[in-house]
Scaffold this motif. Structure first.
Motif, PDB file in Angstrom:
ATOM      1  N   LEU A  21      49.032 -12.027  16.273  1.00 20.44           N
ATOM      2  CA  LEU A  21      49.717 -12.435  15.046  1.00 20.44           C
ATOM      3  C   LEU A  21      50.776 -11.412  14.652  1.00 20.44           C
ATOM      4  O   LEU A  21      51.873 -11.774  14.217  1.00 20.44           O
ATOM      5  CB  LEU A  21      48.700 -12.616  13.917  1.00 20.44           C
ATOM      6  CG  LEU A  21      49.252 -13.091  12.566  1.00 20.44           C
ATOM      7  CD1 LEU A  21      49.971 -14.427  12.711  1.00 20.44           C
ATOM      8  CD2 LEU A  21      48.130 -13.195  11.539  1.00 20.44           C
ATOM      9  N   GLU A  22      50.466 -10.143  14.807  1.00 22.23           N
ATOM     10  CA  GLU A  22      51.430  -9.089  14.512  1.00 22.23           C
ATOM     11  C   GLU A  22      52.689  -9.259  15.358  1.00 22.23           C
ATOM     12  O   GLU A  22      53.817  -9.157  14.845  1.00 22.23           O
ATOM     13  CB  GLU A  22      50.798  -7.726  14.787  1.00 22.23           C
ATOM     14  CG  GLU A  22      51.711  -6.540  14.557  1.00 22.23           C
ATOM     15  CD  GLU A  22      51.048  -5.231  14.950  1.00 22.23           C
ATOM     16  OE1 GLU A  22      50.733  -4.433  14.061  1.00 22.23           O
ATOM     17  OE2 GLU A  22      50.850  -5.022  16.169  1.00 22.23           O
ATOM     18  N   PHE A  28      59.443 -13.048  14.843  1.00 20.61           N
ATOM     19  CA  PHE A  28      60.081 -13.965  13.891  1.00 20.61           C
ATOM     20  C   PHE A  28      61.054 -13.216  12.986  1.00 20.61           C
ATOM     21  O   PHE A  28      62.189 -13.658  12.785  1.00 20.61           O
ATOM     22  CB  PHE A  28      59.025 -14.677  13.043  1.00 20.61           C
ATOM     23  CG  PHE A  28      59.604 -15.510  11.932  1.00 20.61           C
ATOM     24  CD1 PHE A  28      60.144 -16.767  12.196  1.00 20.61           C
ATOM     25  CD2 PHE A  28      59.650 -15.025  10.628  1.00 20.61           C
ATOM     26  CE1 PHE A  28      60.704 -17.532  11.177  1.00 20.61           C
ATOM     27  CE2 PHE A  28      60.209 -15.777   9.601  1.00 20.61           C
ATOM     28  CZ  PHE A  28      60.734 -17.033   9.877  1.00 20.61           C
ATOM     29  N   LEU A  29      60.618 -12.085  12.419  1.00 21.31           N
ATOM     30  CA  LEU A  29      61.474 -11.335  11.500  1.00 21.31           C
ATOM     31  C   LEU A  29      62.704 -10.777  12.212  1.00 21.31           C
ATOM     32  O   LEU A  29      63.814 -10.806  11.679  1.00 21.31           O
ATOM     33  CB  LEU A  29      60.681 -10.212  10.847  1.00 21.31           C
ATOM     34  CG  LEU A  29      59.573 -10.652   9.875  1.00 21.31           C
ATOM     35  CD1 LEU A  29      58.802  -9.436   9.349  1.00 21.31           C
ATOM     36  CD2 LEU A  29      60.145 -11.444   8.709  1.00 21.31           C
ATOM     37  N   ILE A  30      62.506 -10.280  13.438  1.00 22.11           N
ATOM     38  CA  ILE A  30      63.647  -9.766  14.203  1.00 22.11           C
ATOM     39  C   ILE A  30      64.623 -10.899  14.494  1.00 22.11           C
ATOM     40  O   ILE A  30      65.847 -10.733  14.424  1.00 22.11           O
ATOM     41  CB  ILE A  30      63.166  -9.092  15.505  1.00 22.11           C
ATOM     42  CG1 ILE A  30      62.406  -7.794  15.176  1.00 22.11           C
ATOM     43  CG2 ILE A  30      64.350  -8.783  16.423  1.00 22.11           C
ATOM     44  CD1 ILE A  30      61.734  -7.154  16.381  1.00 22.11           C
ATOM     45  N   GLY A  33      67.121 -11.583  11.941  1.00 19.28           N
ATOM     46  CA  GLY A  33      68.084 -10.521  11.713  1.00 19.28           C
ATOM     47  C   GLY A  33      67.560  -9.382  10.848  1.00 19.28           C
ATOM     48  O   GLY A  33      68.345  -8.593  10.322  1.00 19.28           O
ATOM     49  N   LEU A  34      66.215  -9.294  10.710  1.00 22.19           N
ATOM     50  CA  LEU A  34      65.609  -8.247   9.889  1.00 22.19           C
ATOM     51  C   LEU A  34      65.028  -7.155  10.775  1.00 22.19           C
ATOM     52  O   LEU A  34      64.434  -7.441  11.818  1.00 22.19           O
ATOM     53  CB  LEU A  34      64.511  -8.842   9.003  1.00 22.19           C
ATOM     54  CG  LEU A  34      64.965  -9.905   7.995  1.00 22.19           C
ATOM     55  CD1 LEU A  34      63.748 -10.576   7.372  1.00 22.19           C
ATOM     56  CD2 LEU A  34      65.842  -9.284   6.920  1.00 22.19           C
ATOM     57  N   ASP A  35      65.187  -5.922  10.365  1.00 27.32           N
ATOM     58  CA  ASP A  35      64.581  -4.808  11.081  1.00 27.32           C
ATOM     59  C   ASP A  35      63.122  -4.659  10.651  1.00 27.32           C
ATOM     60  O   ASP A  35      62.790  -4.814   9.470  1.00 27.32           O
ATOM     61  CB  ASP A  35      65.329  -3.505  10.789  1.00 27.32           C
ATOM     62  CG  ASP A  35      66.727  -3.505  11.378  1.00 27.32           C
ATOM     63  OD1 ASP A  35      66.911  -4.093  12.454  1.00 27.32           O
ATOM     64  OD2 ASP A  35      67.629  -2.921  10.733  1.00 27.32           O
ATOM     65  N   CYS A  61      59.989   3.223   7.885  1.00 31.42           N
ATOM     66  CA  CYS A  61      61.207   3.524   8.638  1.00 31.42           C
ATOM     67  C   CYS A  61      62.386   3.024   7.803  1.00 31.42           C
ATOM     68  O   CYS A  61      62.390   1.855   7.391  1.00 31.42           O
ATOM     69  CB  CYS A  61      61.181   2.828  10.002  1.00 31.42           C
ATOM     70  SG  CYS A  61      62.654   3.105  11.016  1.00 31.42           S
ATOM     71  N   GLU A  62      63.330   3.881   7.518  1.00 30.25           N
ATOM     72  CA  GLU A  62      64.437   3.531   6.635  1.00 30.25           C
ATOM     73  C   GLU A  62      65.146   2.263   7.123  1.00 30.25           C
ATOM     74  O   GLU A  62      65.576   2.175   8.266  1.00 30.25           O
ATOM     75  CB  GLU A  62      65.444   4.686   6.553  1.00 30.25           C
ATOM     76  CG  GLU A  62      66.507   4.499   5.494  1.00 30.25           C
ATOM     77  CD  GLU A  62      65.905   4.418   4.096  1.00 30.25           C
ATOM     78  OE1 GLU A  62      66.443   3.653   3.278  1.00 30.25           O
ATOM     79  OE2 GLU A  62      64.913   5.118   3.825  1.00 30.25           O
ATOM     80  N   GLY A  63      65.231   1.276   6.237  1.00 34.86           N
ATOM     81  CA  GLY A  63      65.911   0.019   6.555  1.00 34.86           C
ATOM     82  C   GLY A  63      65.032  -1.029   7.199  1.00 34.86           C
ATOM     83  O   GLY A  63      65.473  -2.159   7.405  1.00 34.86           O
ATOM     84  N   GLY A  64      63.787  -0.673   7.523  1.00 30.83           N
ATOM     85  CA  GLY A  64      62.901  -1.623   8.198  1.00 30.83           C
ATOM     86  C   GLY A  64      61.746  -2.070   7.313  1.00 30.83           C
ATOM     87  O   GLY A  64      61.295  -1.337   6.434  1.00 30.83           O
ATOM     88  N   ILE A  65      61.261  -3.282   7.556  1.00 28.84           N
ATOM     89  CA  ILE A  65      60.090  -3.808   6.851  1.00 28.84           C
ATOM     90  C   ILE A  65      58.853  -3.416   7.648  1.00 28.84           C
ATOM     91  O   ILE A  65      58.739  -3.748   8.831  1.00 28.84           O
ATOM     92  CB  ILE A  65      60.162  -5.344   6.726  1.00 28.84           C
ATOM     93  CG1 ILE A  65      61.407  -5.755   5.938  1.00 28.84           C
ATOM     94  CG2 ILE A  65      58.903  -5.889   6.064  1.00 28.84           C
ATOM     95  CD1 ILE A  65      61.667  -7.250   5.959  1.00 28.84           C
ATOM     96  N   THR A  66      57.941  -2.713   7.029  1.00 23.41           N
ATOM     97  CA  THR A  66      56.734  -2.266   7.735  1.00 23.41           C
ATOM     98  C   THR A  66      55.751  -3.415   7.909  1.00 23.41           C
ATOM     99  O   THR A  66      55.421  -4.124   6.957  1.00 23.41           O
ATOM    100  CB  THR A  66      56.061  -1.114   6.969  1.00 23.41           C
ATOM    101  OG1 THR A  66      56.912   0.034   7.008  1.00 23.41           O
ATOM    102  CG2 THR A  66      54.716  -0.749   7.601  1.00 23.41           C
ATOM    103  N   LEU A  67      55.296  -3.612   9.162  1.00 25.47           N
ATOM    104  CA  LEU A  67      54.221  -4.544   9.503  1.00 25.47           C
ATOM    105  C   LEU A  67      52.993  -3.717   9.815  1.00 25.47           C
ATOM    106  O   LEU A  67      52.998  -2.904  10.741  1.00 25.47           O
ATOM    107  CB  LEU A  67      54.581  -5.389  10.739  1.00 25.47           C
ATOM    108  CG  LEU A  67      55.295  -6.718  10.505  1.00 25.47           C
ATOM    109  CD1 LEU A  67      56.665  -6.486   9.889  1.00 25.47           C
ATOM    110  CD2 LEU A  67      55.426  -7.473  11.820  1.00 25.47           C
ATOM    111  N   SER A  68      51.927  -3.907   9.064  1.00 27.36           N
ATOM    112  CA  SER A  68      50.769  -3.026   9.195  1.00 27.36           C
ATOM    113  C   SER A  68      49.484  -3.822   9.302  1.00 27.36           C
ATOM    114  O   SER A  68      49.349  -4.897   8.721  1.00 27.36           O
ATOM    115  CB  SER A  68      50.706  -2.086   7.983  1.00 27.36           C
ATOM    116  OG  SER A  68      49.495  -1.367   7.958  1.00 27.36           O
TER     117      SER A  68
END
Length: 310
Positions: A21-22, A28-30, A33-35, A61-68
């Motif tokens: 799932l991760e 999908f997010l990439i 166009g999302l970091d 990470c600067e500019g990125g959405i964290t997936l945890s």
């Protein structure tokens, strides 16, 4: 809104299913166009081929959405949190461990949380009723045989245990002096043992799921095959303790002292061992998948594969 530190996506569930799932969410997010950033990776948009021990203590990470995953998100917060894969927990929500995971995930938000899941589970109705009640909650508390303990809880516990009683679920033993005592096979689920002295105590096969053992002393204690899933052991000392084949899934072991502890064959999946001391510990055949090991001291520890950590 800044994507880093203000947005957080938490992947619910455990094991390979959560890993798949991760990866799906990341792709999908990439694709949009999302970091993105997955803790333990060197930089944004790096996807792990397999779950590994984190390379650093970076969570953002600067500019990125964290997936945890849940175990990595402990201690972190964001303004808006997305929980993905609610159905993974809803299918087995009667488990104390599962509810503990959801509690950790929900409390990572400073302001808003969005839940995402598929299917039709009774738990969705429970959540909807909770949301409708807004700032009020209704709890049904059942009664448990043997739960009511006298004013001197430790003495009463010893007397009742000696008479054959084993159910002490939810007992308050904060600061109790129980060094050297035998509590083998005792039911101490959700018990409060904060700061208790259990030095050299026998807790083999004891049930301590969701118990609070923060800052407790368990040096040289016997905890073989004990159930400690979701237990709070932050700041506890377990030097030389025997935790062979113990269940420590999703346990909070931050800053715990496990020097020379025996953890052979233990289930430690999803536990948080950040900044814990495992010097000289025996982890042979232990399951450390999805375990938080940021800042963990592992010098001379025997790792699951039999290798000695340098």
């Amino acid at each position: 809104m800044r994507p880093s530190r203000e947005l957080l996506v938490i992947i619910l569930g455990t094991g390979s299913a959560a890993g798949q799932l991760e990866a799906q969410v990341a792709h999908f997010l990439i694709g949009q166009g999302l970091d993105i950033f997955i803790p333990g990776q060197p930089e944004c948009n790096c996807l792990p081929r397999e779950r590994r021990t984190p390379r650093s203590d970076r969570f953002w990470c600067e500019g990125g959405i964290t997936l945890s995953r849940i175990h990595q998100a402990k201690g972190q917060e964001a303004d808006l949190v997305y929980l993905v894969g609610l159905d993974r927990l809803a299918a087995s929500v009667e488990s104390v461990t599962v509810r503990h995971q959801l509690f950790i995930a929900l409390t990572r938000t400073r302001g808003w949380v969005r839940l995402s899941g598929i299917g039709n589970f009774p738990f969705y109705g429970e959540l909807w009723r909770t949301i409708r009640h807004r700032d009020s909650l209704t709890f049904r508390v059942g009664s448990f045989p043997g739960r009511q303990i006298g004013l001197n809880a430790a003495d009463e516990l010893r007397r009742r245990y000696g008479r054959g009683h084993r159910n002490f679920r939810g007992i308050d033993l904060a600061g109790a002096q129980l060094a050297g005592h035998c509590l083998r096979d005792a039911n101490l689920v959700a018990a409060n043992l904060q700061g208790a002295d259990l030095t050299a105590a026998n807790l083999d096969d004891a049930r301590l799921a969701a118990a609070n053992l923060s800052r407790a002393t368990l040096d040289r204690a016997k905890l073989r095959k004990a159930s400690l899933a979701g237990a709070i052991l932050s700041g506890a000392t377990l030097a030389g303790a025997d935790l062979s084949r113990a269940d420590l899934r999703d346990a909070d072991l931050r800053r715990a002292d496990l020097t020379d502890a025996i953890l052979r064959g233990s289930q430690i999946m999803g536990a948080d061992l950040s900044h814990a001391n495992l010097k000289g510990a025996n982890l042979l055949d232990a399951d450390l998948s999805e375990t938080g090991l940021i800042g963990t001291h592992l010098k001379t520890a025997v790792m699951p594969d039999g290798e000695i950590h340098p």
